[in-house]
Design an enzyme around this catalytic site. Structure first.
Site, PDB file in Angstrom:
ATOM      1  N   GLU A 175       0.833  -1.212   0.000  1.00  0.00           N
ATOM      2  CA  GLU A 175       0.000   0.000   0.000  1.00  0.00           C
ATOM      3  C   GLU A 175       0.871   1.267   0.000  1.00  0.00           C
ATOM      4  OE1 GLU A 175      -4.300  -1.409   1.635  1.00  0.00           O
ATOM      5  OE2 GLU A 175      -2.978  -0.496   3.124  1.00  0.00           O
ATOM      6  N   GLU A 232      -6.126  -6.955  -2.245  1.00  0.00           N
ATOM      7  CA  GLU A 232      -6.822  -6.897  -0.954  1.00  0.00           C
ATOM      8  C   GLU A 232      -8.254  -6.439  -1.172  1.00  0.00           C
ATOM      9  OE1 GLU A 232      -5.115  -4.630   2.234  1.00  0.00           O
ATOM     10  OE2 GLU A 232      -3.062  -5.254   1.776  1.00  0.00           O
TER      11      GLU A 232
END
Length: 335
Positions: A158, A267
């Site tokens: 991320e 995700e």
């Protein structure tokens, strides 16, 4: 573009805009908590209520890949390379493809925190690049020696604003972030040239963010094979999860055509106690992967579906409080 919502409104089919890919979809789950949950006394049960290892339960629901995070020197040992190897060997035994997710931190790395490992905290930038290369190379070599060759490797987790702050903060120095990415990329390819390297951002619905990042990386010579994304749709309290799904599709379609790269949702997570909407979301996202232009859509990973009973304060798993999978996971069986 909002192709899916527009087509629905016009009563048209998806084929009016895109031809679906014939590629087999990646249907995955990040199960990094598995060994830690087992050590804490958590057990898993199949649909019939029979105690079983987590991995065959996921296999029975159509999943074919697992994702495992790697931390450099975690204080409790979980997610270090020894723990990752133990989980990867179990996954391989059940025939799962494997995605390795390097956080390059001793704990969580995400859009709000990209903290250097303690052992790297005072390193020069040149040394940081060396550390990224060496840690990646050594970890993947240890996996290879254990019989594990990952199909994909994430260089960072991320990384909306880079990693290894402040040195690799993208908004401050995109070139430094690009060089860190290349350090990881080169290490991955040195161990196995066929392993695909992922650069991963959160907020899949935010096309401006993705264009800013990947334009910047391109301008600074960064190398990667796959664009990874996170999406956590809001399904209650007035949230419009379908709008977020559409924005994510539009963004990933743009990424696939703008950079000629494969894309994947690495995700996704929804409330465990809203299995109906969670099923619909998983189904929707998997279906959208089939319509990414040029067959560039790889698939979808659910994040920690096995968590239950508010494990670590997380409530977006796909198991109920008795340790059984909810009907949400049945969506993977459709593809």
């Amino acid at each position: 573009m909002q192709a899916f919502k527009t087509l629905a409104g016009l009563g048209l089919t998806l084929a009016a805009l895109y031809q679906p890919t014939a590629n087999a979809l990646v249907k995955g789950a990040d199960v990094s908590w598995m060994t830690q949950m087992e050590a804490a006394g958590y057990r898993f049960y199949n649909d019939a209520g029979t105690k079983q290892d987590l991995l065959p339960i996921l296999k029975a629901h159509g999943l074919n890949a697992v994702r495992l995070r790697v931390w450099v020197n975690p204080t409790d040992g979980w997610n270090n390379i020894t723990d990752v190897i133990a989980k990867a060997k179990r996954a391989k035994a059940y025939g799962f493809d494997i995605l390795i997710d390097f956080h390059y931190s001793d704990s969580w790395a995400d859009p709000g925190q990209q903290t250097k490992p303690t052992a790297w905290s005072s390193a020069s930038f040149d040394t940081l690049m060396y550390n990224v290369w060496h840690f990646t190379y050594d970890s993947l070599t240890a996996l290879k020696n254990a019989g594990i060759t990952p199909k994909w490797v994430q260089v960072g987790n991320e990384t909306n604003n880079g990693m290894l702050w402040p040195d690799g903060k993208a908004s401050t120095n995109m070139q430094h972030f690009a060089w860190l990415i290349n350090s990881g990329y080169d290490a991955v390819k040195a161990v196995n040239s066929s392993t695909k390297v992922i650069v991963h951002l959160a907020n899949c619905e935010n096309n401006d963010l993705f264009r800013w990042m990947f334009d910047g990386l391109t301008d600074n010579g960064a190398k990667w094979d796959v664009i990874g994304a996170s999406i956590y749709p809001t399904q209650s309290g007035g949230g419009d999860w379908f709008t977020l799904d559409n924005l994510c599709f539009d963004n990933l379609s743009d990424m696939a055509t703008r950079y000629d790269k494969e894309v994947m949702i690495v995700e996704v997570g929804m409330p465990w106690d809203d299995a109906t909407n969670s099923y619909a979301t998983i189904n929707d996202l998997l279906n959208k992967m089939n319509y990414i232009p040029n067959s560039k859509g790889l698939g979808v990973f659910y994040w920690e579906p096995e968590s239950y009973s508010n494990w670590q304060g997380y409530s977006l798993g796909a198991f109920d409080n008795s340790g059984k999978p909810t009907t949400a996971l049945d969506a993977f069986l459709k593809y």
